[in-house]
Write a protein that holds these residues in place. Structure first.
Motif, PDB file in Angstrom:
ATOM      1  N   ALA A   1       0.879  -1.215  -0.015  1.00  0.00           N
ATOM      2  CA  ALA A   1       0.050  -0.087  -0.002  1.00  0.00           C
ATOM      3  C   ALA A   1       1.010   1.173   0.180  1.00  0.00           C
ATOM      4  O   ALA A   1       1.957   1.453   0.904  1.00  0.00           O
ATOM      5  N   ALA A   2       0.370   2.265  -0.775  1.00  0.00           N
ATOM      6  CA  ALA A   2       1.159   3.338  -0.810  1.00  0.00           C
ATOM      7  C   ALA A   2       0.637   4.587  -0.460  1.00  0.00           C
ATOM      8  O   ALA A   2       1.306   5.525   0.046  1.00  0.00           O
ATOM      9  N   THR A   3      -0.793   4.425   0.066  1.00  0.00           N
ATOM     10  CA  THR A   3      -1.272   5.568   0.962  1.00  0.00           C
ATOM     11  C   THR A   3      -2.150   5.098   1.803  1.00  0.00           C
ATOM     12  O   THR A   3      -2.563   3.850   2.232  1.00  0.00           O
ATOM     13  N   LEU A   4      -2.562   6.039   2.836  1.00  0.00           N
ATOM     14  CA  LEU A   4      -3.276   5.816   4.103  1.00  0.00           C
ATOM     15  C   LEU A   4      -4.813   4.886   3.505  1.00  0.00           C
ATOM     16  O   LEU A   4      -5.260   3.955   4.474  1.00  0.00           O
ATOM     17  N   LYS A   5      -5.354   5.631   2.642  1.00  0.00           N
ATOM     18  CA  LYS A   5      -6.617   4.879   2.185  1.00  0.00           C
ATOM     19  C   LYS A   5      -6.309   3.606   1.832  1.00  0.00           C
ATOM     20  O   LYS A   5      -7.257   2.571   2.024  1.00  0.00           O
ATOM     21  N   GLU A   6      -5.185   3.344   1.064  1.00  0.00           N
ATOM     22  CA  GLU A   6      -5.037   2.069   0.615  1.00  0.00           C
ATOM     23  C   GLU A   6      -4.923   1.180   1.746  1.00  0.00           C
ATOM     24  O   GLU A   6      -5.418  -0.172   1.774  1.00  0.00           O
ATOM     25  N   LEU A   7      -4.299   1.418   2.496  1.00  0.00           N
ATOM     26  CA  LEU A   7      -3.977   0.554   4.093  1.00  0.00           C
ATOM     27  C   LEU A   7      -5.274   0.424   4.842  1.00  0.00           C
ATOM     28  O   LEU A   7      -5.509  -0.513   5.366  1.00  0.00           O
ATOM     29  N   LYS A   8      -5.994   1.463   4.780  1.00  0.00           N
ATOM     30  CA  LYS A   8      -7.281   1.166   5.376  1.00  0.00           C
ATOM     31  C   LYS A   8      -8.068   0.043   5.023  1.00  0.00           C
ATOM     32  O   LYS A   8      -8.711  -0.671   5.585  1.00  0.00           O
ATOM     33  N   ARG A   9      -8.391   0.211   3.465  1.00  0.00           N
ATOM     34  CA  ARG A   9      -9.080  -0.580   2.850  1.00  0.00           C
ATOM     35  C   ARG A   9      -8.614  -2.180   2.994  1.00  0.00           C
ATOM     36  O   ARG A   9      -9.273  -2.931   3.026  1.00  0.00           O
ATOM     37  N   ILE A  10      -7.384  -2.446   2.922  1.00  0.00           N
ATOM     38  CA  ILE A  10      -6.849  -3.639   3.048  1.00  0.00           C
ATOM     39  C   ILE A  10      -6.725  -4.121   4.452  1.00  0.00           C
ATOM     40  O   ILE A  10      -7.237  -5.121   4.589  1.00  0.00           O
ATOM     41  N   GLY A  11      -6.756  -3.127   5.629  1.00  0.00           N
ATOM     42  CA  GLY A  11      -7.007  -3.502   6.694  1.00  0.00           C
ATOM     43  C   GLY A  11      -8.630  -3.928   6.966  1.00  0.00           C
ATOM     44  O   GLY A  11      -8.462  -4.986   7.822  1.00  0.00           O
ATOM     45  N   GLU A  12      -9.341  -3.103   6.544  1.00  0.00           N
ATOM     46  CA  GLU A  12     -10.862  -3.815   6.659  1.00  0.00           C
ATOM     47  C   GLU A  12     -10.943  -5.107   5.992  1.00  0.00           C
ATOM     48  O   GLU A  12     -11.817  -5.802   6.570  1.00  0.00           O
ATOM     49  N   LEU A  13     -10.337  -5.286   4.752  1.00  0.00           N
ATOM     50  CA  LEU A  13     -10.341  -6.756   4.179  1.00  0.00           C
ATOM     51  C   LEU A  13      -9.904  -7.638   5.217  1.00  0.00           C
ATOM     52  O   LEU A  13     -10.570  -9.020   5.221  1.00  0.00           O
ATOM     53  N   GLU A  14      -8.652  -7.683   5.588  1.00  0.00           N
ATOM     54  CA  GLU A  14      -7.912  -8.411   6.411  1.00  0.00           C
ATOM     55  C   GLU A  14      -8.715  -8.879   7.542  1.00  0.00           C
ATOM     56  O   GLU A  14      -8.919 -10.002   7.925  1.00  0.00           O
ATOM     57  N   LYS A  15      -9.226  -7.732   8.398  1.00  0.00           N
ATOM     58  CA  LYS A  15     -10.151  -7.858   9.530  1.00  0.00           C
ATOM     59  C   LYS A  15     -11.173  -8.995   9.305  1.00  0.00           C
ATOM     60  O   LYS A  15     -11.507  -9.710  10.084  1.00  0.00           O
ATOM     61  N   GLU A  16     -11.905  -8.704   8.224  1.00  0.00           N
ATOM     62  CA  GLU A  16     -13.071  -9.369   7.937  1.00  0.00           C
ATOM     63  C   GLU A  16     -12.823 -10.749   7.669  1.00  0.00           C
ATOM     64  O   GLU A  16     -13.531 -11.638   8.071  1.00  0.00           O
ATOM     65  N   ALA A  17     -11.605 -10.897   6.909  1.00  0.00           N
ATOM     66  CA  ALA A  17     -11.151 -12.298   6.434  1.00  0.00           C
ATOM     67  C   ALA A  17     -10.846 -13.197   7.674  1.00  0.00           C
ATOM     68  O   ALA A  17     -11.214 -14.330   7.934  1.00  0.00           O
ATOM     69  N   VAL A  18     -10.153 -12.503   8.796  1.00  0.00           N
ATOM     70  CA  VAL A  18      -9.668 -13.233   9.797  1.00  0.00           C
ATOM     71  C   VAL A  18     -11.056 -13.712  10.736  1.00  0.00           C
ATOM     72  O   VAL A  18     -11.260 -14.821  11.161  1.00  0.00           O
ATOM     73  N   ILE A  19     -12.008 -12.760  10.831  1.00  0.00           N
ATOM     74  CA  ILE A  19     -13.316 -12.921  11.425  1.00  0.00           C
ATOM     75  C   ILE A  19     -14.118 -13.975  11.057  1.00  0.00           C
ATOM     76  O   ILE A  19     -14.759 -14.979  11.346  1.00  0.00           O
ATOM     77  N   GLU A  20     -14.257 -14.064   9.393  1.00  0.00           N
ATOM     78  CA  GLU A  20     -14.990 -15.055   8.635  1.00  0.00           C
ATOM     79  C   GLU A  20     -14.171 -16.463   8.609  1.00  0.00           C
ATOM     80  O   GLU A  20     -14.843 -17.536   8.492  1.00  0.00           O
TER      81      GLU A  20
END
Length: 126
Positions: A40-59
């Motif tokens: 990720a090169a931007t904070l917006k990209e970091l946030k998007r990836i973080g949300e995807l990863e968090k949901e993937a762990v929960i799922e």
């Protein structure tokens, strides 16, 4: 059909892909494949990836953490602990059992430590 998530660092990307491929061939479902991302090169990209990863762990039904792992992987480890997931902690060496190099959280009941080869990890997952 069991769902899994693999946490690790970019330096382990080949091992993450190898384990993911083996598990998918055996009928497991990967909740998210972060190895397809560029750094990720931007904070917006970091946030998007973080949300995807968090949901993937929960799922996921279980989470695999391949050591050595970075800070993001340890946050995912914490999310999995907080959701009472089974965690498979994989290392090629016994550092996870060394009081000077380990984490207290590696020794909780829902953490299964696997030390050895990738084949040893796959065997333990079966």
């Amino acid at each position: 059909m069991k769902k899994f998530y693999i946490a690790s660092s970019f330096q382990n990307i080949d091992m993450v892909r190898e384990v993911s491929d083996i598990l998918r061939q055996q009928g497991y479902v990967q909740t998210y494949d972060w190895t397809q991302n560029e750094r990720a090169a931007t904070l917006k990209e970091l946030k998007r990836i973080g949300e995807l990863e968090k949901e993937a762990v929960i799922e996921a039904d279980f989470v695999i953490v391949l050591l050595p792992a970075g800070k993001g992987s340890h946050i995912e480890f914490g999310i999995a602990l907080g959701h009472n997931k089974r965690i498979y902690l994989y290392s090629t060496n016994d550092d996870v059992n060394n009081p000077e190099t380990t984490s207290t959280f590696y020794h909780l009941d829902n953490v299964v430590k696997v030390i050895g080869t990738v084949d040893d990890l796959i065997e333990k997952l079966r």
